[in-house]
Design an enzyme around this catalytic site. Structure first.
Site, PDB file in Angstrom:
ATOM      1  N   TYR A  38      42.766  50.691  56.462  1.00  0.00           N
ATOM      2  CA  TYR A  38      42.713  49.757  55.340  1.00  0.00           C
ATOM      3  C   TYR A  38      42.870  50.497  54.014  1.00  0.00           C
ATOM      4  O   TYR A  38      43.653  50.086  53.147  1.00  0.00           O
ATOM      5  CB  TYR A  38      41.400  48.978  55.349  1.00  0.00           C
ATOM      6  CG  TYR A  38      41.180  48.196  54.080  1.00  0.00           C
ATOM      7  CD1 TYR A  38      42.017  47.135  53.743  1.00  0.00           C
ATOM      8  CD2 TYR A  38      40.160  48.542  53.198  1.00  0.00           C
ATOM      9  CE1 TYR A  38      41.841  46.419  52.569  1.00  0.00           C
ATOM     10  CE2 TYR A  38      39.971  47.833  52.016  1.00  0.00           C
ATOM     11  CZ  TYR A  38      40.811  46.780  51.709  1.00  0.00           C
ATOM     12  OH  TYR A  38      40.637  46.089  50.528  1.00  0.00           O
ATOM     13  N   MET A  52      39.142  49.979  42.986  1.00  0.00           N
ATOM     14  CA  MET A  52      39.436  49.859  44.419  1.00  0.00           C
ATOM     15  C   MET A  52      38.349  49.012  45.060  1.00  0.00           C
ATOM     16  O   MET A  52      37.189  49.066  44.659  1.00  0.00           O
ATOM     17  CB  MET A  52      39.481  51.242  45.076  1.00  0.00           C
ATOM     18  CG  MET A  52      40.600  52.128  44.561  1.00  0.00           C
ATOM     19  SD  MET A  52      40.400  53.841  45.108  1.00  0.00           S
ATOM     20  CE  MET A  52      39.006  54.371  44.089  1.00  0.00           C
ATOM     21  N   SER A  84      36.017  47.385  40.459  1.00  0.00           N
ATOM     22  CA  SER A  84      36.839  46.309  40.997  1.00  0.00           C
ATOM     23  C   SER A  84      36.075  44.990  41.090  1.00  0.00           C
ATOM     24  O   SER A  84      34.878  44.969  41.394  1.00  0.00           O
ATOM     25  CB  SER A  84      37.344  46.685  42.391  1.00  0.00           C
ATOM     26  OG  SER A  84      37.998  45.598  43.012  1.00  0.00           O
ATOM     27  N   TYR A  91      40.697  39.973  38.467  1.00  0.00           N
ATOM     28  CA  TYR A  91      41.809  39.165  38.952  1.00  0.00           C
ATOM     29  C   TYR A  91      41.632  37.765  38.368  1.00  0.00           C
ATOM     30  O   TYR A  91      40.497  37.282  38.224  1.00  0.00           O
ATOM     31  CB  TYR A  91      41.790  39.038  40.475  1.00  0.00           C
ATOM     32  CG  TYR A  91      42.124  40.289  41.227  1.00  0.00           C
ATOM     33  CD1 TYR A  91      43.422  40.805  41.226  1.00  0.00           C
ATOM     34  CD2 TYR A  91      41.155  40.949  41.980  1.00  0.00           C
ATOM     35  CE1 TYR A  91      43.733  41.947  41.939  1.00  0.00           C
ATOM     36  CE2 TYR A  91      41.464  42.096  42.708  1.00  0.00           C
ATOM     37  CZ  TYR A  91      42.750  42.583  42.675  1.00  0.00           C
ATOM     38  OH  TYR A  91      43.070  43.725  43.391  1.00  0.00           O
ATOM     39  N   THR A 129      44.432  42.826  36.433  1.00  0.00           N
ATOM     40  CA  THR A 129      45.495  43.174  37.370  1.00  0.00           C
ATOM     41  C   THR A 129      46.457  42.003  37.510  1.00  0.00           C
ATOM     42  O   THR A 129      46.033  40.885  37.817  1.00  0.00           O
ATOM     43  CB  THR A 129      44.906  43.545  38.737  1.00  0.00           C
ATOM     44  OG1 THR A 129      44.087  44.711  38.585  1.00  0.00           O
ATOM     45  CG2 THR A 129      46.007  43.840  39.747  1.00  0.00           C
ATOM     46  N   LYS A 161      47.110  45.706  33.964  1.00  0.00           N
ATOM     47  CA  LYS A 161      47.444  46.696  35.001  1.00  0.00           C
ATOM     48  C   LYS A 161      48.445  46.115  35.985  1.00  0.00           C
ATOM     49  O   LYS A 161      48.295  44.984  36.438  1.00  0.00           O
ATOM     50  CB  LYS A 161      46.173  47.113  35.740  1.00  0.00           C
ATOM     51  CG  LYS A 161      46.394  48.114  36.871  1.00  0.00           C
ATOM     52  CD  LYS A 161      45.064  48.496  37.499  1.00  0.00           C
ATOM     53  CE  LYS A 161      45.239  49.520  38.595  1.00  0.00           C
ATOM     54  NZ  LYS A 161      45.880  48.936  39.796  1.00  0.00           N
ATOM     55  N   HIS A 201      50.198  49.373  42.296  1.00  0.00           N
ATOM     56  CA  HIS A 201      49.062  48.995  43.148  1.00  0.00           C
ATOM     57  C   HIS A 201      48.937  49.924  44.360  1.00  0.00           C
ATOM     58  O   HIS A 201      48.595  49.486  45.467  1.00  0.00           O
ATOM     59  CB  HIS A 201      49.199  47.538  43.599  1.00  0.00           C
ATOM     60  CG  HIS A 201      47.892  46.820  43.740  1.00  0.00           C
ATOM     61  ND1 HIS A 201      47.433  45.922  42.815  1.00  0.00           N
ATOM     62  CD2 HIS A 201      46.935  46.868  44.695  1.00  0.00           C
ATOM     63  CE1 HIS A 201      46.265  45.443  43.186  1.00  0.00           C
ATOM     64  NE2 HIS A 201      45.937  46.007  44.339  1.00  0.00           N
ATOM     65  N   GLY A 244      48.910  56.110  40.725  1.00  0.00           N
ATOM     66  CA  GLY A 244      49.859  56.140  41.830  1.00  0.00           C
ATOM     67  C   GLY A 244      50.282  57.538  42.212  1.00  0.00           C
ATOM     68  O   GLY A 244      51.199  58.095  41.610  1.00  0.00           O
TER      69      GLY A 244
END
Length: 357
Positions: free
Chosen positions: A23, A77, A105, A128, A154, A221, A245, A277
């Site tokens: 995951y 995350m 997150s 979000y 995001t 983001k 992402h 990234g």
């Protein structure tokens, strides 16, 4: 990749259940974007300066009024409790001990308030826009009240990317963790997971709305284009995070390393630009900072360190990255981050940095 990070990665893989490892490590689609992330930073070449006094190297960084020991930021995350029993509380404590900023997150497995209590350094809150927009607004208000100093919205997940390694979009986290920050805000009769899914109808007006609700600056983001970065700034964004992402959304999307110059060209210093990234060494960070990024976010290596050694592991990983950056800055002829500029970078592949029109 730094050897210390590679060793930590191996330890984390041995400790974590295979389904959790998959995951955390998964990318979307054929994992093309995921596979290109690290190599993209290595495609640049450096043009060092000489005869500079680098007997002392200063990594201190200022982001939206906050002073940090280095330009490394913990990326947002989900579900850190899958890696360590203390979850995000351990992560934020370790990052603070290293003098670094954490972005918490929305999909945290610990409450905003518990993480804020554990924090030993500054933190931002990642949001979000959920189908029930009241959930998002309630969360950013709670984060602001708990001590977050910015919101990171995001925008690259209108739908969550499909990942073959997890037979869908994400690991099957129990409701008590998935909804740990959301359950108290659900309207009677609502199905929690449906209400908490991302809203695919999001438009730029959300940026100003969240800034108003939270009373905090909002960074955006998930930007890979200069024109889109300009739209975000026009909408009121206080900063832009160049990100795909972690290769978990649109496969074959451009790497962050190669998208960064175009975004910097468009923004022209009006707001801070951060990038994530595939950052796995001080040299990767040096390339990003020389191109013009204000800071770099680190994702998976933090989870590896958390799984291997908890808060102490997170602090050690961030310290190792900072130590390596300090070394390569000196070798490149820079005594501080402000000494860097794009003339020190050639690339990718020996060409001038990518410009998209």
């Amino acid at each position: 990749m730094l050897s210390s990070l590679a060793e930590t990665r191996a330890r984390a893989r041995a400790l974590l259940p295979p389904e959790v490892w998959d995951y955390y490590e998964a990318g979307s689609g054929e994992e093309v974007t995921l596979g290109e992330a690290e190599d993209s930073w290595r495609s640049y070449r450096l043009r060092p300066r000489v005869l500079r006094d680098v007997s002392r190297v200063d990594l201190t960084t200022r982001l939206l009024g906050t002073d940090l020991a280095s330009p490394f930021v913990v990326a947002p995350m989900a579900f850190h409790a899958l890696a360590h029993p203390d979850g995000e509380c351990a992560t934020v404590r370790g990052a603070g001990d290293a003098g670094c900023l954490t972005v918490l997150s929305t999909r945290s497995s610990r409450t905003v308030e518990d993480v804020a209590t554990a924090a030993t350094g500054p933190w931002w809150f990642q949001a979000y826009l959920m189908r029930d927009r009241g959930l998002t607004e309630a969360l950013v208000q709670r984060a602001a009240a708990a001590g977050a100093t910015a919101v990171v919205l995001t925008v690259d997940t209108p739908y969550v990317g499909r990942k073959d390694k997890v037979s869908g979009v994400r690991f099957a986290v129990p409701d008590d963790e998935y909804l740990v920050n959301l359950a108290q805000h659900l309207v009677p009769g609502a199905v929690g997971r449906e209400s908490a899914e991302q809203d695919p109808s999001m438009t730029p007006d959300v940026v100003a709305r969240l800034a108003e609700v939270a009373g905090l600056p909002v960074l955006v983001k998930g930007v890979l284009r200069g024109d889109e970065a300009q739209r975000c700034v026009d909408a009121g964004a206080a900063g832009v995070v160049v990100s795909n992402h972690g290769g978990r959304q649109l496969d074959r999307a451009l790497s962050s390393a190669h998208a960064l110059p175009d975004v910097l060209d468009a923004v022209q210093g009006k707001v801070p630009v951060l990038v994530d990234g595939g950052i796995r060494s001080g040299t990767d960070a040096l390339v990003a900072l020389a191109l013009g990024a204000d800071a770099v976010l680190v994702g998976r290596p933090v989870l590896w360190a958390l799984a291997a050694d908890g808060a102490a592991g997170v602090a050690s990983a961030l310290d190792d990255l900072a130590g390596h950056l300090r070394h390569v800055l000196a070798v490149a002829g820079a005594a501080r981050i402000a000494d860097l500029d794009p003339s020190m970078v050639s690339g990718p592949l020996g060409r001038s940095p990518l410009r998209v029109t």
